[in-house]
Design an enzyme around this catalytic site. Structure first.
Site, PDB file in Angstrom:
ATOM      1  N   SER A 144       0.820  -1.213   0.000  1.00  0.00           N
ATOM      2  CA  SER A 144       0.000   0.000   0.000  1.00  0.00           C
ATOM      3  C   SER A 144       0.857   1.267   0.000  1.00  0.00           C
ATOM      4  O   SER A 144       0.625   2.188  -0.799  1.00  0.00           O
ATOM      5  CB  SER A 144      -0.948  -0.004   1.202  1.00  0.00           C
ATOM      6  N   TRP A 145       1.881   1.321   0.869  1.00  0.00           N
ATOM      7  CA  TRP A 145       2.679   2.538   0.965  1.00  0.00           C
ATOM      8  C   TRP A 145       3.661   2.668  -0.194  1.00  0.00           C
ATOM      9  O   TRP A 145       3.835   3.756  -0.743  1.00  0.00           O
ATOM     10  CB  TRP A 145       3.401   2.574   2.301  1.00  0.00           C
ATOM     11  N   LYS A 165       9.460   0.872   8.123  1.00  0.00           N
ATOM     12  CA  LYS A 165       9.371   1.258   9.524  1.00  0.00           C
ATOM     13  C   LYS A 165       9.545   0.032  10.422  1.00  0.00           C
ATOM     14  O   LYS A 165       8.575  -0.662  10.734  1.00  0.00           O
ATOM     15  CB  LYS A 165       8.035   1.948   9.789  1.00  0.00           C
ATOM     16  N   ALA A 217      -1.537   5.230   3.872  1.00  0.00           N
ATOM     17  CA  ALA A 217      -1.682   5.224   2.415  1.00  0.00           C
ATOM     18  C   ALA A 217      -3.123   5.476   2.001  1.00  0.00           C
ATOM     19  O   ALA A 217      -3.394   6.133   0.981  1.00  0.00           O
ATOM     20  CB  ALA A 217      -1.191   3.892   1.851  1.00  0.00           C
ATOM     21  N   LYS A 221       6.806   3.264  17.057  1.00  0.00           N
ATOM     22  CA  LYS A 221       5.396   3.657  17.172  1.00  0.00           C
ATOM     23  C   LYS A 221       4.481   2.492  16.852  1.00  0.00           C
ATOM     24  O   LYS A 221       3.338   2.423  17.337  1.00  0.00           O
ATOM     25  CB  LYS A 221       5.100   4.863  16.281  1.00  0.00           C
ATOM     26  N   ASP A 255       3.511  10.523  13.734  1.00  0.00           N
ATOM     27  CA  ASP A 255       3.298   9.160  13.245  1.00  0.00           C
ATOM     28  C   ASP A 255       2.668   8.286  14.323  1.00  0.00           C
ATOM     29  O   ASP A 255       1.839   7.408  14.042  1.00  0.00           O
ATOM     30  CB  ASP A 255       4.635   8.563  12.786  1.00  0.00           C
ATOM     31  N   THR A 290      -0.934   6.222  13.831  1.00  0.00           N
ATOM     32  CA  THR A 290      -0.841   4.763  13.839  1.00  0.00           C
ATOM     33  C   THR A 290      -1.561   4.156  15.040  1.00  0.00           C
ATOM     34  O   THR A 290      -2.090   3.045  14.954  1.00  0.00           O
ATOM     35  CB  THR A 290       0.637   4.322  13.849  1.00  0.00           C
ATOM     36  N   SER A 340      -4.627   1.484  10.309  1.00  0.00           N
ATOM     37  CA  SER A 340      -3.325   0.972  10.727  1.00  0.00           C
ATOM     38  C   SER A 340      -3.412  -0.515  10.996  1.00  0.00           C
ATOM     39  O   SER A 340      -4.175  -0.964  11.855  1.00  0.00           O
ATOM     40  CB  SER A 340      -2.864   1.701  12.002  1.00  0.00           C
ATOM     41  N   VAL A 365       2.081  -7.690   6.273  1.00  0.00           N
ATOM     42  CA  VAL A 365       3.056  -7.732   7.354  1.00  0.00           C
ATOM     43  C   VAL A 365       2.651  -6.781   8.474  1.00  0.00           C
ATOM     44  O   VAL A 365       2.282  -5.625   8.234  1.00  0.00           O
ATOM     45  CB  VAL A 365       4.460  -7.363   6.832  1.00  0.00           C
TER      46      VAL A 365
END
Length: 338
Positions: free
Chosen positions: A12-13, A110, A145, A196, A249, A253, A259, A284
């Protein structure tokens, strides 16, 4: 100025960042190891598994051949899960050497690598030879995203030890709805981005258990204190943790149902097992592996991280969530500023 950019990772990102770069007029090649996903992106301009009902730019081209995607590029953006960044970087290094290019490297992953406890810029530096790269930068911030796909205003940070490089990367991504700031604190940006996800697991679990806004706000605030504590032990700038890649962030999140870390925690709070959550997510969950890495790293460095420790024991030792919360609440009183 138009640049030729390879984006490695079509989740997605990764696909959304590739779309932003393409919309900004760059020649963008999006790599995926899944031929069916590549065909869908090129034929239908969709990525339905990750971003339903979104149509990608016609100028964005997807590849299943990494070498073809990287041929002649000026920049390579890594947006793959943290635990596979090393293997992808190793393959990219061989391709870079074969093609004779020397790109800027950027990552938007991340997490912290398990066992080595390496940040992603460290992994890239170890696997891609200095002669094969011009620079290493990290892009991070409050950036779901799904919100970017809806055209929501999004602000992020690009960090590099070389501010000219950071400003160059900034210029590639900036547009009317995607604003980029620069930072020279690579350590702080990467640690904030990774940790985070741990706190987001906890926040989701609180909601799953039925706790309210007071509990969520408390967890986020004390979670930020833990993130800052570990980051500054490595020399990070404390101010980074109250910036976009830190508290920014963390807020999105730990509060958004978009998220996957929050959703995973929410399912755990409702009584599902970690194995079922991972199997059902289909993507993931970075916070699961990062929790183990951060827990072990904190023990190694003598940094107190009680929330991270509690989440670790829930994930890996099957500790009861409610009992873990009770144990946190019954800790000896202390100053907030220590």
């Amino acid at each position: 100025m138009t640049e030729k950019i390879a984006v490695l990772g079509a989740g997605s990102w990764g696909s959304m960042l590739a779309n932003i770069l393409a919309q900004n007029g760059n020649d963008v090649r999006l790599w995926s190891y899944k031929p069916a996903q590549v065909a869908e992106l090129n034929n239908d301009h969709t990525n339905s598994k990750y971003l339903k009902d979104f149509t990608f730019s016609d100028s964005l081209v997807a590849y299943s051949d990494m070498k073809a995607a990287m041929d002649g590029v000026d920049d390579v953006l890594f947006v793959v899960p943290a635990q596979v960044t090393r293997s992808v970087a190793k393959k990219a290094d061989a391709i870079i050497a074969e093609l004779g290019i020397k790109p800027n490297l950027i990552h938007a992953s991340k997490g912290i690598e398990e066992k080595t406890y390496k940040r992603m810029s460290e992994v890239l530096a170890e696997e891609i030879a200095p002669a094969h790269r011009r620079s290493i930068s990290v892009l991070s911030g409050p950036s779901q995203a799904e919100d970017v796909a809806r055209g929501d205003i999004t602000l992020v940070t690009v960090a590099s030890e070389d501010m000219q490089v950071a400003e160059h990367i900034q210029s590639l991504f900036m547009n009317d709805h995607f604003r980029v700031y620069t930072n020279d604190d690579v350590i702080g940006v990467e640690i904030g981005a990774a940790l985070k996800n741990i706190i987001a697991l906890g926040a989701g679990a609180l909601v799953g258990l039925g706790y309210g806004d007071n509990a969520k706000a408390s967890l986020i605030t004390r979670g930020l204190a833990e993130i800052s504590r570990l980051g500054t032990s490595f020399g990070a700038n404390p101010l980074t943790f109250i910036g976009l890649s830190g508290v920014g962030d963390l807020i999105v999140t730990a509060t958004s149902s978009d998220s996957r870390n929050w959703r995973a925690g929410n399912q755990l709070g409702k009584g599902q097992t970690l194995e079922d959550v991972v199997n059902n997510m289909g993507m993931v969950i970075e916070g699961v592996a990062t929790t183990r890495a951060a827990y072990e790293l904190a023990k190694q460095r003598g940094v107190e991280m009680p929330i991270t420790s509690a989440i670790y024991h829930v994930l890996y030792d099957h500790a009861d969530i409610k009992a873990s919360i009770s144990k946190l609440m019954q800790r000896e009183g202390r100053s907030e500023l220590n």
